[in-house]
Design an enzyme around this catalytic site. Structure first.
Site, PDB file in Angstrom:
ATOM      1  N   SER A   1      -4.716   2.871   4.420  1.00 17.12           N
ATOM      2  CA  SER A   1      -4.782   1.464   3.080  1.00 17.12           C
ATOM      3  C   SER A   1      -4.911   0.200   3.734  1.00 17.12           C
ATOM      4  CB  SER A   1      -3.915   2.069   2.436  1.00 17.12           C
ATOM      5  OG  SER A   1      -4.258   1.808   1.093  1.00 17.12           O
TER       6      SER A   1
ATOM      7  N   LYS B   1       1.232  -1.320  -0.221  1.00 16.61           N
ATOM      8  CA  LYS B   1       0.090  -0.135  -0.243  1.00 16.61           C
ATOM      9  C   LYS B   1       0.719   1.262  -0.247  1.00 16.61           C
ATOM     10  CE  LYS B   1      -3.533  -1.002  -0.239  1.00 16.61           C
ATOM     11  NZ  LYS B   1      -3.386  -1.946  -1.875  1.00 16.61           N
TER      12      LYS B   1
ATOM     13  N   HIS C   1       7.718  -6.849  -2.226  1.00 12.31           N
ATOM     14  CA  HIS C   1       7.384  -6.508  -0.485  1.00 12.31           C
ATOM     15  C   HIS C   1       7.880  -7.128   0.511  1.00 12.31           C
ATOM     16  CE1 HIS C   1       3.946  -4.431  -2.512  1.00 12.31           C
ATOM     17  NE2 HIS C   1       3.154  -5.319  -2.325  1.00 12.31           N
TER      18      HIS C   1
END
Ligand SMILES: *[C@@H]1O[C@H](CO)[C@@H](O)[C@H](O)[C@H]1NC(C)=O
Length: 303
Positions: A141, A47, A107
């Site tokens: 988010s 995010k 990520h």
């Protein structure tokens, strides 16, 4: 029925890092991945503007050709290394069909990153740095993302999610550790840091042209001024939200339910103000100050 089984599995810990169950399972096959020196890695905490940067880089690599950028969804154009979900090609599978020079997304924290990427000195474009105002928006988010993407466990209430987020008990672990260790890497590796200002959000910075120019320079390419202007327009939040090749609506609804919360949600900073209570904000500020105390970037208002 398959989907029923795949919905909301608990996180799995790998080397102390909690991960989406399927992504944890992808780490084994990922060992056979071989980086190339001309790969470019987009590394972000979730995010944090990943899709936006991916879209910009793909446009650069395609010479600004919009039609070419519409060839496939963003997660096929930019393979997501540890991605694996039943019924969708995994990151490793997508890689097989990706010609060099490749754009890659991850990520992962450094502890789980395939060493080959570091050995090959692959260029890395990082997500936003530890700007506090930005970080609170990441938390909000991420909560909405947990709600709509059912590969995550149930997030519970916002309050309980925020607790877990601060404690690093969400998928990919601690945001604090993630940004600090990747920032450290920038001292020894070719890393491009984003140019966000205090109230900017990664997916919709106020000066996207400046950011696009920086990225062009980093990858050693140049494009005509009109093409850069076209890119600014095409990679705006508004345009990407309605681009089916960027807005993730090609993913089956059982996995991502955009009616709960769209993947491309707001694209603006300051959303936390309507979500955090005063008490949550105070608790959060204190926790942030403590965890980021040793980080040289933590309280800069502008980069
Ligand atoms: C994604 O793009 C399609 C095509 O433009 C559009 O119909 C849809 O509303 C978008 N979805 C979301 C969730 O924004």
């Amino acid at each position: 029925e398959l989907i029923q089984d795949t919905s909301r599995p608990p996180l799995e810990y790998v080397k102390g890092v909690p991960l989406i169950k399927y992504f944890a399972e992808a780490l084994g096959p990922l060992q056979s991945f071989r980086a190339r020196p001309d790969d470019l890695l987009i590394s972000t905490y979730p995010k944090s503007g990943t899709t936006w940067v991916s879209q910009i880089l793909d446009m650069i690599y395609q010479g600004g050709d919009l039609e070419k950028c519409r060839r496939a969804p963003i997660f096929m154009r930019v393979p997501f290394l540890e991605f694996k979900v039943p019924g969708i090609p995994s990151g490793m599978e997508t890689l097989k069909d990706t010609p060099a020079p490749r754009l890659l997304k991850t990520h992962l924290p450094l502890a789980l990153l395939p060493q080959t990427l570091l050995d090959q000195k692959v260029k890395v474009r990082l997500g936003p740095l530890p700007l506090q105002v930005f970080y609170v928006d990441v938390a909000v988010s991420y909560y909405h993302f947990y709600l709509m993407a059912k590969v995550h466990p149930d997030p519970g209430t916002w309050d309980s999610f925020l607790e877990k987020f601060m404690a690093g008990e969400v998928s990919y672990g601690s945001w604090y550790q993630h940004v600090q260790e990747w920032w450290e890497l920038s001292h020894t590796h070719p890393v491009l840091l984003p140019l966000l200002r205090r109230h900017e959000r990664a997916s919709a910075p106020q000066n996207p042209k400046r950011e696009i120019r920086k990225i062009l320079e980093f990858v050693g390419r140049s494009l005509p001024e009109e093409t850069v202007d076209l890119m600014v327009q095409h990679t705006s939040f508004k345009e990407m939200k309605k681009d089916p090749m960027a807005n993730y609506t090609t993913v089956p609804q059982e996995l991502m339910d955009h009616s709960i919360s769209p993947f491309m949600r707001k694209g603006m900073a300051g959303d936390w103000k309507t979500t955090f209570t005063v008490a949550q904000n105070e608790c959060f500020d204190a926790d942030y100050a403590e965890k980021m105390a040793g980080c040289s970037l933590s309280f800069r208002s502008e980069l």
